[in-house]
Design an enzyme around this catalytic site. Structure first.
Site, PDB file in Angstrom:
ATOM      1  N   ASP A  43      48.070  59.512 -84.429  1.00  0.00           N
ATOM      2  CA  ASP A  43      47.834  60.483 -83.365  1.00  0.00           C
ATOM      3  C   ASP A  43      47.202  61.742 -83.962  1.00  0.00           C
ATOM      4  O   ASP A  43      47.801  62.407 -84.808  1.00  0.00           O
ATOM      5  CB  ASP A  43      49.156  60.839 -82.691  1.00  0.00           C
ATOM      6  N   TYR A  48      43.161  69.773 -83.935  1.00  0.00           N
ATOM      7  CA  TYR A  48      43.799  69.768 -85.250  1.00  0.00           C
ATOM      8  C   TYR A  48      42.768  69.881 -86.381  1.00  0.00           C
ATOM      9  O   TYR A  48      43.135  70.117 -87.528  1.00  0.00           O
ATOM     10  CB  TYR A  48      44.600  68.490 -85.481  1.00  0.00           C
ATOM     11  N   LYS A  73      42.592  63.850 -78.699  1.00  0.00           N
ATOM     12  CA  LYS A  73      42.771  64.685 -77.519  1.00  0.00           C
ATOM     13  C   LYS A  73      41.600  65.650 -77.326  1.00  0.00           C
ATOM     14  O   LYS A  73      40.978  66.097 -78.294  1.00  0.00           O
ATOM     15  CB  LYS A  73      44.075  65.492 -77.645  1.00  0.00           C
ATOM     16  N   HIS A 104      44.547  67.624 -73.660  1.00  0.00           N
ATOM     17  CA  HIS A 104      45.587  68.145 -74.543  1.00  0.00           C
ATOM     18  C   HIS A 104      46.570  69.076 -73.830  1.00  0.00           C
ATOM     19  O   HIS A 104      47.785  69.017 -74.075  1.00  0.00           O
ATOM     20  CB  HIS A 104      44.936  68.873 -75.728  1.00  0.00           C
ATOM     21  N   VAL A 228      54.318  64.949 -94.575  1.00  0.00           N
ATOM     22  CA  VAL A 228      53.305  64.845 -95.626  1.00  0.00           C
ATOM     23  C   VAL A 228      53.928  64.286 -96.907  1.00  0.00           C
ATOM     24  O   VAL A 228      53.257  64.157 -97.919  1.00  0.00           O
ATOM     25  CB  VAL A 228      52.636  66.209 -95.908  1.00  0.00           C
ATOM     26  N   ARG A 232      59.369  60.314 -97.151  1.00  0.00           N
ATOM     27  CA  ARG A 232      59.842  60.553 -95.781  1.00  0.00           C
ATOM     28  C   ARG A 232      59.010  59.768 -94.769  1.00  0.00           C
ATOM     29  O   ARG A 232      59.536  59.326 -93.736  1.00  0.00           O
ATOM     30  CB  ARG A 232      59.803  62.045 -95.449  1.00  0.00           C
ATOM     31  N   ASN A 236      60.960  57.431 -92.232  1.00  0.00           N
ATOM     32  CA  ASN A 236      60.817  57.547 -90.783  1.00  0.00           C
ATOM     33  C   ASN A 236      60.414  56.213 -90.161  1.00  0.00           C
ATOM     34  O   ASN A 236      60.895  55.845 -89.088  1.00  0.00           O
ATOM     35  CB  ASN A 236      59.787  58.621 -90.425  1.00  0.00           C
TER      36      ASN A 236
END
Length: 273
Positions: A43, A48, A73, A104, A228, A232, A236
């Protein structure tokens, strides 16, 4: 990885990977890490400024394009030129098509989101986009859109986490056939330290992030955690295999306290340009 079937039959991996606030110069590496961990839903957004890194990672991964679901978006300031803005996005990503394209923010003060949606409908009809949707749309924005256009949004991506669940909006979206997608699903880390979450994590020998993500997945919500940190990122992703009991889910749902983190869509008016 479980998938959600959208209202047009397109399927989307329920657990995705978000790149909000990932620096453009780091995006390719981090998305490559996510793809290597098993994510197949990425996503991003024009706002961004890291779409090019996402596209580069997909190209470098060697994974067939049809196996990766890409969401991006429309910037707020581009609502008056949605068709051209999408061409810019497609060029930045280096992709022939996008799987899901979202408005968005509604930016009601501009009065342009219905016009923008009609251009998204045209792009969808031209098969440049497999599904179209919205982000941060409140109940009245959905009503206005549905009263004025033909295609029901496939997704409404909203801020949603244990301490800010937007239950009425989520329920209305689902009742309209619109899938709910959670951004800031961990409350930007703020929802990971409560007693209920830590107790469930201890019971399952899991991380608190895994517990909160499992709560989202159990509700049928599409969820896009961001990290990042390679370890993790992998942790996740493992949340997809964690099953919580009804009592455990209820204990997390009970954390609701109306704690919005992001901007209020009723008044947000930034351009993202």
């Amino acid at each position: 990885m479980s998938e959600i079937s959208l209202n047009n039959g397109v399927t989307i991996p329920q657990l995705g990977f978000g790149v909000f606030q990932v620096p453009p110069e780091d995006t390719q590496r981090i998305v490559e890490d996510a793809l290597a961990a098993g994510y197949r839903h990425i996503d991003t957004a024009a706002g961004y400024r890291n779409e090019a890194g996402v596209g580069a990672a997909i190209a470098a991964s060697g994974i067939p394009r049809e196996e990766i679901f890409v969401t991006t978006k429309l910037r707020n300031g581009d609502q008056g030129r949605a068709w051209d803005a999408f061409q810019d996005t497609r060029e930045a990503l280096g992709l022939d098509f996008v799987d899901l394209y979202l408005i968005h923010w509604p930016v009601p003060s501009q009065g342009l989101y219905v016009q923008a949606w009609k251009e998204l409908e045209a792009l969808y009809a031209a098969k440049a986009i497999r599904a179209i949707g919205v982000s941060n749309f409140l109940s009245d924005h959905l009503d206005t859109l549905l009263d004025s256009t033909d295609v029901v949004p496939a997704v409404n991506q909203i801020e949603l986490h244990p301490s800010y669940q937007q239950a009425k909006l989520a329920a209305k979206s689902r009742a309209l056939g619109i899938a709910v997608e959670a951004y800031s699903p961990l409350g930007q880390g703020g929802d990971l330290n409560g007693n209920a979450v830590t107790a469930v994590a201890k019971a399952h020998d899991a991380t608190t992030a895994q517990v909160v993500l499992a709560w989202h997945l159990a509700a049928g919500t599409i969820v896009i955690p961001k990290s990042v940190n390679p370890s993790r990122i992998r942790e996740n992703f493992a949340a997809a295999s964690l099953t919580l009991t009804d009592d455990e889910l209820a204990s997390i749902t009970a954390l609701e306290r109306g704690a919005r983190i992001g901007s209020d869509p009723a008044v947000a008016a930034f351009t993202q340009l």
